[in-house]
Motif scaffolding. Structure first.
Motif, short mmCIF file in Angstrom:
data_model
loop_
_atom_site.label_atom_id
_atom_site.label_comp_id
_atom_site.label_asym_id
_atom_site.label_seq_id
_atom_site.Cartn_x
_atom_site.Cartn_y
_atom_site.Cartn_z
N ALA A 123 3.85 7.64 -0.53
CA ALA A 123 3.37 6.61 -1.44
C ALA A 123 4.27 5.38 -1.36
CB ALA A 123 3.33 7.15 -2.87
N GLN A 124 5.57 5.62 -1.22
CA GLN A 124 6.51 4.51 -1.12
C GLN A 124 6.23 3.66 0.12
OE1 GLN A 124 9.21 3.77 -3.39
NE2 GLN A 124 8.99 1.87 -2.26
N GLN A 125 5.88 4.31 1.22
CA GLN A 125 5.59 3.58 2.45
C GLN A 125 4.40 2.65 2.26
OE1 GLN A 125 5.08 6.50 5.53
NE2 GLN A 125 7.26 7.04 5.60
N GLN A 126 3.36 3.15 1.59
CA GLN A 126 2.19 2.31 1.34
C GLN A 126 2.57 1.13 0.44
OE1 GLN A 126 -0.87 5.69 0.49
NE2 GLN A 126 -1.98 3.86 1.07
N TYR A 127 3.39 1.42 -0.54
CA TYR A 127 3.83 0.37 -1.46
C TYR A 127 4.62 -0.71 -0.71
CZ TYR A 127 6.83 -1.91 -4.89
OH TYR A 127 7.51 -2.82 -5.62
N ASP A 128 5.55 -0.29 0.16
CA ASP A 128 6.37 -1.24 0.92
C ASP A 128 5.51 -2.12 1.81
OD1 ASP A 128 8.64 -0.25 -0.26
OD2 ASP A 128 9.15 1.10 1.40
N LYS A 129 4.46 -1.53 2.42
CA LYS A 129 3.57 -2.31 3.26
C LYS A 129 2.86 -3.39 2.43
CE LYS A 129 2.62 1.25 6.73
NZ LYS A 129 1.59 2.15 7.30
N ALA A 130 2.45 -3.01 1.21
CA ALA A 130 1.78 -3.98 0.35
C ALA A 130 2.72 -5.13 0.00
CB ALA A 130 1.28 -3.29 -0.93
N VAL A 131 3.98 -4.80 -0.29
CA VAL A 131 4.96 -5.83 -0.63
C VAL A 131 5.21 -6.75 0.57
CG1 VAL A 131 7.36 -6.25 -1.29
CG2 VAL A 131 6.05 -4.45 -2.43
N SER A 132 5.27 -6.14 1.77
CA SER A 132 5.54 -6.94 2.97
C SER A 132 4.41 -7.92 3.27
CB SER A 132 5.74 -6.02 4.18
OG SER A 132 4.53 -5.35 4.52
N ARG A 133 3.21 -7.62 2.72
CA ARG A 133 2.08 -8.54 2.92
C ARG A 133 2.10 -9.67 1.89
NH1 ARG A 133 -0.83 -3.56 3.81
NH2 ARG A 133 -1.62 -3.64 1.67
N GLY A 134 3.16 -9.68 1.06
CA GLY A 134 3.29 -10.77 0.10
C GLY A 134 2.68 -10.47 -1.24
N GLN A 135 2.23 -9.23 -1.48
CA GLN A 135 1.65 -8.88 -2.78
C GLN A 135 2.78 -8.54 -3.75
OE1 GLN A 135 -0.64 -5.64 -1.36
NE2 GLN A 135 -2.42 -6.88 -0.82
N SER A 136 2.75 -9.13 -4.92
CA SER A 136 3.83 -8.91 -5.87
C SER A 136 3.76 -7.51 -6.43
CB SER A 136 3.74 -9.93 -7.01
OG SER A 136 2.50 -9.80 -7.69
N ALA A 137 4.91 -7.03 -6.90
CA ALA A 137 4.98 -5.67 -7.45
C ALA A 137 5.63 -5.70 -8.81
CB ALA A 137 5.77 -4.76 -6.51
N GLY A 138 5.16 -4.87 -9.71
CA GLY A 138 5.76 -4.80 -11.03
C GLY A 138 5.78 -3.39 -11.54
N LEU A 139 6.76 -3.10 -12.40
CA LEU A 139 6.90 -1.76 -12.95
C LEU A 139 7.25 -1.88 -14.41
CD1 LEU A 139 7.36 1.34 -12.88
CD2 LEU A 139 9.70 0.85 -12.23
N VAL A 140 6.56 -1.16 -15.25
CA VAL A 140 6.92 -1.08 -16.66
C VAL A 140 7.01 0.39 -17.02
CG1 VAL A 140 6.29 -1.68 -19.01
CG2 VAL A 140 5.72 -3.24 -17.16
N SER A 141 8.22 0.87 -17.26
CA SER A 141 8.38 2.26 -17.68
C SER A 141 9.62 2.37 -18.51
CB SER A 141 8.49 3.19 -16.46
OG SER A 141 9.67 2.93 -15.76
#
Length: 648
Positions: A123-141
């Motif tokens: 799952a982390q790999q998919q997330y990193d790919k999304a970030v590398s494409r310039g998509q912002s990431a956020g976490l609320v926990s």
């Protein structure tokens, strides 16, 4: 045998997961969540007085079913964007720390975006790919005393709707003679169609619409919490029969503003359902279904065993102020409840270890009064020598128990500290090794960590190594009550060295327990491997007041197959849930290849049963153009602490 899915239960119509290939068509949301409270959060708005945001939560349902203590809860929130342009809609949940999320979906324009549980690294790999494409990431926990909080969002087009659905699962644990099901309702606005219900049946689920079904019969049921106080108490409709209960909570819009803390933004509070079951058979309740079994063991015909208890209290400088005051307050209340046939000792420590008496003494009125005088004079000062303090407590117990003529007592140590060791031996591994060697599986050690400066992982591991548990004491106004509550759980030992034995089974959860306390319950589950086995037999052995006791029970596979209170779904999922929980605890104590083997087994079960655990994350596709987000299961820590980015 394939795991039962939630869709096999009429209550939980769970859509099929999308194939992995489909995940590439949209941006991605990673979720790692857990269970038993839920709330949906959107921009506060009332339909009668539209605000600029134009978001309307027009339906909010919580359905929970409990069957034989295993609870499955589904939260469904339906939201409309009444604005003339796209708006972001938030979905917020609060749930118990030990719950596992097993399904999450979003439905918009007839398209359902389903969650898929994956290994965290994938799952982390998919997330990193999304970030590398310039998509912002956020976490609320964040982590609270009993809850974990998670938030995600989706963009909804003008005059369109979205439906969020979350499912979580949990085995209710019996403490002080009762089970508790907690439902958190916080939609953040008045809702036209709000409904919460719970169903209890001996052997079934719990709902808000709560529906409880218990095969053993329901002994009592009560509703508590902010949502049943004042005027809202009239809204809760409870029906109770011999083996079933239903709690229905469906407030009107006006009533949604009437609870403490409620107002223009609608409901904000808890509904706590407390119950216990009948125990007509002292040997417990043994159930079989589809090749799996569960055994609930809580004997009622056992005399109380006297105990030897050593309280080891941190009085270092970091305990200054309210902490030391609350510790004194709690100890004074605890001393009021120590039975006269118990023996006890008090040890305080900073950089120096101080014993109230050189040995354990009987809890006579005179000794208890002298102990109270000692407690009132405890003051904070100095550094923290945990190693010397615990070893002194073990030494005192050993001297006392070696001098006893009989082995009819239970011996425990209770350590309370608020910081890391700063004096004497300070290496954590060395301290754990010293304590483990000194105790030698003869006594039980409980470790209470006061506040957030303490190394909780160190305390938890040291407790688990010595057949105890770790517990955090939160530095709130009720800290003294937290301390008292923990002591009450271990105040009345009934059995020691309990062994649960079964024939023709495999993959059985924990079967040995150092102590069984009044008001608790032992739960064992496993896989019935003998296909020719018609009757499953259980033999339980333990010691009461030093004497061996034995309980035998049997359950017929054919009889259970026709029992309306036994579900094909819940026993297997209960076994998987309990197995994963215990493997994660066991993994803390191991290292090297043994640790990796345990992690691998817990991971495989998490994936097979779609549980979001510390080893997995849930991947959900979202409509093209939305942000990627990562929501992970946070570690035990300070309430309100947040992590973000790739901290999965």
């Amino acid at each position: 045998v394939p795991p039962p899915t939630l869709g096999s239960c009429p209550l939980f119509k769970r859509p099929s997961f999308l194939p992995v290939a489909h995940l590439q068509s949209g941006t991605m949301l990673l979720l790692a969540l857990s269970l038993l409270l839920a709330a949906v959060s959107s921009v506060p708005v009332q339909k009668e007085e539209q605000k600029d945001h134009g978001i309307d939560i027009y339906s909010f349902h919580i359905k929970s079913e409990v069957r034989s203590r295993y609870a499955m809860t589904v939260i469904t929130s339906r939201v409309a964007n009444l604005a003339n342009e796209s708006r972001e809609v938030n979905f917020h949940v609060e749930m118990p720390k030990h719950a596992f999320i097993s399904n999450f979906s979003m439905t918009m324009d007839g398209q359902t975006y389903n969650g898929v549980v994956k290994k965290k690294a994938e799952a982390q790999q998919q997330y990193d790919k999304a970030v590398s494409r310039g998509q912002s990431a956020g976490l609320v926990s964040s982590v609270g005393r009993t809850l974990e909080e998670f938030t995600t969002s989706v963009t909804v087009a003008a005059h369109k709707k979205v439906t969020f659905e979350l499912t979580y699962e949990q085995l209710l644990k019996r403490r002080l003679g009762q089970y508790e099901l907690l439902i958190k309702a916080k939609p953040t606005q008045v809702v036209k169609d709000f409904k919460a219900s719970v169903l209890f049946v001996p052997g079934m689920y719990v709902l808000i619409d709560v529906h409880i079904r218990e095969r053993q019969g329901i002994r009592f049921l009560d509703t508590r919490g902010e949502l049943v106080s004042t005027e809202l108490s009239k809204v809760v409709n409870t029906t109770l029969s011999e083996k079933e209960a239903r709690v229905l909570f469906a407030p009107t819009r006006q009533q949604q503003r009437q609870c403490p803390g409620c107002g223009a933004d609608g409901l904000s509070g808890d509904l706590l359902i407390v119950y216990d079951v009948n125990r007509p058979k002292t040997k417990g309740d043994l159930q079989i279904s589809q090749g799996y079994f569960v055994h609930y063991f809580a004997p009622t015909d056992v005399n109380r065993t006297s105990k030897n208890v050593v309280f080891i209290i941190d009085q270092s400088g970091s305990m200054h102020g309210r902490k030391i005051e609350q510790t004194r307050e709690a100890l004074l209340k605890i001393l009021d409840d120590v039975p006269e046939d118990d023996h006890f000792a008090l040890i305080t420590f900073d950089s120096t270890v101080r014993s109230w008496k050189p040995q354990l003494v009987r809890a006579t009125p005179d000794n208890l009064e002298a102990a109270r005088s000692f407690v009132r004079k405890i003051q904070d000062l100095g550094a923290t020598d945990i190693n010397a303090a615990v070893l002194e407590g073990v030494r005192m117990l050993k001297v006392f128990t070696d001098g006893q003529k009989t082995n009819k007592t239970a011996s425990i140590l209770i350590l309370l500290t608020d910081g890391d060791p700063t004096s004497g031996v300070t290496n954590l591994d060395t301290i754990r090794a010293n304590v483990k060697e000194a105790i030698g599986r003869k006594y039980t050690l409980y470790c209470l960590g006061f506040g957030f400066d303490v190394n909780y992982e160190f305390l938890e591991k040291m407790a688990l190594q010595n057949d105890g548990v770790g517990r955090r004491i939160y530095p709130d106004s009720d800290a003294a009550l937290q301390l008292q509550g923990f002591y009450e759980e271990v105040a009345t030992p009934l059995l020691s060295d309990v062994e649960m034995n079964y024939a023709g089974v495999s993959d059985v959860t924990q079967t040995t327990f150092s102590q069984y306390y009044n008001g608790s319950e032992i739960v064992v589950a496993g896989h019935v491997t003998d296909n020719e086995l018609e009757t499953l037999r259980a033999v339980v052995k333990g010691y009461s007041e030093g004497n061996e006791v034995k309980y035998e029970d049997a359950s017929s596979k054919n009889d259970d197959a026709t029992d309306a209170y036994i579900s094909d779904v819940y026993i297997q999922r209960l076994w998987a849930y309990l197995t994963v929980q215990q493997l994660l605890e066991k993994e803390v104590l191991l290292s090297g290849s043994d640790k990796e083997a345990i992690r691998e087994r817990a991971l495989n079960l998490s994936l097979k049963y779609s549980f979001v655990t510390p080893l997995t994350s849930m991947v959900v596709t979202k409509p093209e153009g939305d942000k990627s987000q990562v929501l992970h299961k946070p570690k035990e820590g300070k309430p309100g602490s947040k992590g973000e980015g790739d901290g999965m």
